[in-house]
Every structure is written in structure tokens, then in C-alpha cells.
Design an enzyme around this catalytic site. Structure first.
Site: not given
Length: 624
Positions: A386, A349, A461
Site C-alpha cells: 500500500e 498495509d 481510504d
């Protein structure tokens, strides 16, 4: 003169490694008569032009070959082609043909030292937000008012499966629907029948929120999702089916509820960093001063992820933090890659934001360290980053194997089919501009890393793609077909296969509507067909991409690997379109094309094929 036809693929039929050299192949039209053809490379950071020699000739094509040295000073070798006539010159690079020498960022590139695991390119990924996928064990589900996320604020809210999701201004992060690991286990038959081969799970470690990007214990599965033993069993079940599993790693920050930080004084010993400037964990975070009001008030002057104070940013200058996550004998990365869990990779992340101090200083050092830790535990592990925007610098081979390909896939596809950019401002791209965006994004990345990019239409997201296109299912089906045909690994966000809608986060995290399995067989069968095609077609997994048309509303490209070739044609227009494609440019002889979805048969005559493509339709053809 007219621009010549020049093409160079990047798979093993075009680029062959021999010890410390690369053998390269280029094709041109058979009747082309250049004065000279060169490969340009920089083996010593200085230009070298290596002449190409003519090879075999077919009715339409002539092959050219050259051998260039691999760079010794760096892992990555870049090269391009120079075509010289009596009056002018043309250069071929990863973005196409130009009249002048392309910049290094546009040139073909090959990393001889660091490459992604081979297994990744053959997968069909499926992203699961655990709380919203399936409830397999109601006895462990979060109950209303069971605890609070922020001290005495934000009590948990248990909601009925399928009830509307609240906003983040309401109870968005504190409402739970009961999805868990047992629910995932119960649906493995369904997922395998759908054609899924790899599961990517959003965070599963102990955390107060439903999204779990605010970790409080990195070595323990959240008890409302299951146990470590249950996850180990899930992993075994997945692997017994020949499938893979990838977990989400949130190492840039923790929850402010983490025992190290202890924002709400849950520790009895008072050693939490927020209250105690003498805490052994004080330097685990990035405090900017001393507490101003004593232990009762604590210190609010610290760096949080993206300025969010509930997510205090970790300090990787601290050796104990480094040991905990990646450098120590019992580090988090290796722990879950090892037995009994044996996960197949990590999705890191906000990995681009990790670093020293308030910004991301020395970021590459830590990304490389994460990679080294993962590869030491399992050399075949997948290191996925990410990045919401361009990730070129992380994708040269020595840091990440692939990225969540927002910039190089999701953003351009959204712009082309939904008319929206990442900020949801209007944008208008024709097929030629869309193709140029895709070319520019891929050209900057070594071929094997291109194949390991995680392509997706949407995620936890982003707004769901179907909602982006205002419920136009024809556009969703076009996008899905393109997803399975383009270079990179297709990833489905759970529920896409039953046309699940969803607005901005957290509305994009609705519960899986299992009742739709009976009513949306059309969508499920489309995904099954595309997934089966992908997992059984080496050309769609590894084949070079070759544009044949991109104009107005219509685009067409081929994926070819050896003797296997597929053609993808997309028409976003609201009217049927007819297009004539120069299939003579392909290195495989083509007599006919059979639609994978429509089963229609088209014939090739004199090296060309004229196709009629229905309105708002994307088709993949097997060429033979």
C-alpha cells in the site's frame, strides 16, 4: 526536422531473454533514413552504444534489432534508444521521445532475477470491506454495548443494514453492520457471475474496530466475522471456482488493546508493555522513556502509527517480533499462505512506513524480508504494497510485485476526470498531460511489475469515485472502461458495480445495497462485459501500450500482443468529438474496428481511421 515515429513495446514480442542477453526490437516509419540507431545500456555502469540492424520492412514500418548484455552487477538492466540523423538526434525512453539523453529513471528497465507471479496479470480483483458486504450469520454479529474499543470509552453500536455511516468524530470505528465471512461465501455465485477472479479482503483478524487495522491476534479470525475453519472453507470454495484470495496484513503496528501492549489492563498477570517497564513485550514497541506515574498511569510516551496513540508502532529491531511476523518457523506470513488456508497473497498495509525507530529506517530490508518469507511459503504468492504516493523504489522487482497504484493510476485519473488532486484541491489536466503522468509513472518500473500493479478508482481510504464526480455516472462509466483497458490489474471496490456512493472515510464504507441488483442492471452488465473482455484478452492482460492520440479532451491508445490488438478511445468532453488515428503505427495490419460496448464498426483507410466518439464516453475496439 519533424520528430520521427519510433516505438518499442515491452512485452515478449519486443524483449526476448537469451541467457545473459536481451534481444530488443524497435520500429520506425518504413521510409525513415537515420544515419545510425543505437541501443544505449550500462552493463558495467558505463555507457555502451550498441548499433541496431535493419530487419523486415512493411508498407508502413521498418523493424530494427539489437542484442544487449544483461547487467551482472545488479538485477535490473536499463536501456534506451538513440536515433541519429545528419543534423540531430532523438532518444526514445519509457516517457517518449526527447532531443537529449533521458535520465536513468525514465529508461526502459528489465529485472532478470525477480518478477511477479504470472497469474496476477490475468485477474479481475474485487475489494471487500467485510463488515459492509453481506451478513450471512446474524448470530455472530456485534451487539450494541457488547464491549468498548477504548477501555470504558467507545462502546460498540449495532446498526441496521444500510443505515447511514457515522463519522470518525462520532462512532465511526465502533459501529457494526454484521457483514461476515459467511456473507462473502453466500455471494460467491454473484461475484463469479460478475467476472471477479480474485478477492482482496480488508483485515479479518481479531480486532476491536470495524475496520480491523488495529489487530489484537494475528492467528485468529475475528469471531464476529467467523472462525478459522470458516475462512479455510471460504478459501477452498474460492479456489474450487478457479478464483484467488488475498488478505490484508497490518504489521507496522498493533491495537493498543493487543495483549502485548495491554493499554486497558485486560491481562491478569500485569505483563502488558504499557503498564510495565519490565514487561517481556516492552521492547516489542517503541517506548521513549520509563513510566512517569507507575503502573496505574502507564507510559504514554511511545511511537504510534502516524502519531495515533491507539496504534502503537512495532519494533522490528526485536528478534521476537521478527520471528513472529516473518522469520520464525511459525510466522504469520507463512501461516496463512500454508494449509488449510492457502491464501494467494498479502496486501501489506502502510508497508513504506515500517522500519526502525520513529521513521522508516532500513525499510527496504524488512520489505525484502517480508517478500522472502512469502515466496518461501508460496513462490507464486502476490506481494502487494500500500502506497498512497509514488512507489517506484519498492517496485523494482526485489521488494513488491505490485502496489495499490494510487500514484500511477488513481491520482491521474481522478485529476483528469474529476478535476481533483489527492488533497481535493482543484487541478486541470488535458489529455496530453494525463498521458505524460501515466508514462512517467510506468517508465520507472520494470514491465512485469507494471502488469502487476493494482489499479483502482477508489478504495476504503478514498472518497468513492462516483461521489468525486458529483454523481456523474457517465464519468464513472468512462473511468471503469479505462480501468479495464490500461496496463495493470483492475480492482473494483465493492458496490461500484451498482453505483454505490460515499464521501470521505468512513462514509466510503457504506453497506452494499443489495436491492440495487434489480435496478442497476446497466452498471452490472457493463462490469460483466469489461471483466469478460479482460479475462479473455491476452492483449489487455500482457500487451504493450502504444499512444495514438492525446490532445485536449480526447485520448487513444492501443494494447497489442502478437496478432491481437485493442484500441481504447476516451472523450471526456461534453460534446461528441471526431479524431483521426494513425493505425499504420501499429505492428498488426488493421482494416476495421468493432466497438465492444457499442458494437459499432469503423473502417481503416490508408492506415488511418476516423472515429466519432460520443460525449463523455470511453470505448474499447477490437482491431482486425
Amino acid at each position: 526536422m519533424a520528430t520521427p515515429f519510433l516505438y518499442h513495446g515491452q512485452d515478449v514480442h519486443w524483449v526476448v531473454t537469451r541467457d545473459e542477453t536481451l534481444e530488443l526490437t524497435l520500429v520506425s516509419q518504413s521510409n525513415a533514413t537515420p544515419r545510425q540507431i543505437y541501443v544505449r545500456c550500462e552493463p558495467d555502469n558505463e555507457q555502451r552504444l550498441i548499433p541496431m540492424e535493419a530487419g523486415k520492412q512493411t508498407a508502413y514500418l521498418r523493424y530494427w534489432h539489437a542484442t544487449i548484455p544483461l547487467n551482472r552487477d545488479k538485477a535490473t538492466t536499463v536501456y534506451c534508444f538513440k536515433w541519429v540523423t545528419e543534423t540531430e538526434q532523438f532518444w526514445l525512453s519509457g516517457v517518449g521521445i526527447s532531443h537529449r539523453m533521458p535520465g536513468l529513471e525514465q529508461q526502459f528497465r528489465y529485472n532478470a532475477q525477480a518478477q511477479p507471479p504470472q497469474w496476477v496479470q490475468s485477474q479481475v480483483f474485487y475489494q471487500i470491506f467485510p463488515d459492509r458486504f453481506a451478513n450471512g450469520n446474524p448470530s455472530i454479529s456485534v451487539k450494541s454495548d457488547e464491549y468498548c474499543l477504548n477501555g470504558r470509552e467507545m462502546p460498540t453500536v449495532a446498526k441496521t443494514w444500510g443505515a447511514p455511516v457515522s463519522t470518525h468524530n462520532g462512532t465511526g470505528a465502533s459501529e457494526f453492520y454484521g457483514g461476515d465471512l459467511q456473507g462473502i461465501t453466500n455471494k460467491l455465485d454473484y461475484l463469479q457471475a460478475l467476472g471477479v477472479t480474485t478477492l482482496y479482503l480488508n483485515p479479518i483478524f481479531t480486532s476491536p474496530s470495524n475496520h480491523k487495522y488495529d489487530t489484537t491476534d494475528y492467528f485468529t479470525v475475528d469471531p464476529h466475522l467467523g472462525t478459522n475453519a470458516e475462512f479455510a472453507q471460504l478459501s477452498r470454495d474460492v479456489h474450487q471456482r478457479g478464483m484467488k484470495i488475498v488478505l490484508d496484513a497490518v504489521f507496522n503496528h498493533t491495537s493498543h488493546n493487543h495483549p502485548w501492549f495491554d493499554r486497558f489492563s485486560q491481562r491478569e498477570d500485569g505483563l502488558g508493555a504499557w503498564h510495565n517497564s519490565d514487561s517481556p513485550y516492552r521492547d516489542y514497541y517503541q517506548f521513549l522513556g520509563q513510566p512517569t506515574g507507575g503502573r496505574e498511569q502507564g507510559n504514554d510516551n511511545y511511537i504510534g502509527w502516524n502519531g495515533i496513540d491507539t496504534l502503537p508502532k512495532l519494533n522490528f529491531l526485536n528478534s521476537e517480533v521478527r520471528d513472529y511476523f516473518y522469520a520464525g518457523d511459525q510466522n504469520v506470513i507463512a501461516h496463512w499462505l500454508g494449509k488449510p488456508y492457502d491464501i494467494d497473497g498479502w496486501r501489506f498495509d502502510v508497508i513504506h512506513m515500517l522500519g526502525e525507530g520513529e521513521g522508516a529506517a532500513n525499510n527496504a530490508h524488512y520489505v525484502k524480508a517480508f517478500r522472502a518469507a512469502a515466496k518461501a511459503a508460496n513462490p507464486e504468492s502476490y506481494v502487494l504494497g500500500e502506497h498512497f504516493f509514488e512507489a517506484t523504489q519498492w517496485l523494482q522487482g526485489d521488494q513488491e510485485d505490485g502496489a495499490m497504484n494510487y500514484y500511477g493510476f488513481a491520482h491521474p485519473l481522478r485529476a483528469f476526470l474529476a478535476g481533483l488532486d489527492i488533497a481535493f484541491d482543484p487541478i486541470a489536466l488535458d489529455a496530453s498531460e494525463f498521458a505524460a503522468w501515466l508514462n512517467e509513472a510506468t517508465a520507472k518500473v520494470p514491465w512485469r511489475n507494471q502488469l502487476a500493479q493494482l489499479n483502482q478508482l477508489d478504495s476504503h481510504d478514498t472518497m468513492r469515485f462516483l461521489t468525486m464526480v458529483n454523481g456523474d455516472e457517465a464519468r464513472l462509466k468512462m473511468a471503469l472502461t479505462f480501468l479495464f483497458a490500461w496496463v495493470g490489474v483492475p480492482c473494483l471496490y465493492y458496490g461500484t458495480e451498482v453505483a454505490l456512493e460515499g464521501g470521505h472515510d468512513p462514509d466510503n464504507r457504506r453497506c452494499f445495497p443489495w436491492e440495487r441488483l434489480a435496478t442497476r442492471k446497466d452498471m452490472i452488465e457493463l462490469v460483466q462485459t469489461l471483466a469478460h473482455l479482460r479475462t479473455h484478452s491476452v492483449a489487455l492482460q500482457q500487451g504493450s501500450v502504444q499512444w495514438l492520440h492525446h490532445q485536449g479532451d480526447v485520448l487513444a491508445f492501443a494494447r497489442t500482443y502478437g496478432e491481437q490488438s485493442y484500441l481504447c478511445v476516451l472523450n471526456r468532453s461534453f460534446e461528441a468529438q471526431t479524431v483521426t488515428l494513425p493505425l499504420w503505427q501499429l505492428t498488426v495490419p488493421v482494416q476495421s474496428a468493432k466497438g465492444i460496448l457499442s458494437h459499432e464498426q469503423w473502417c481503416c483507410r490508408d492506415g488511418e481511421m476516423t472515429l466519432s466518439i460520443p460525449a463523455q464516453h470511453c470505448e474499447i475496439f477490437l482491431l482486425s
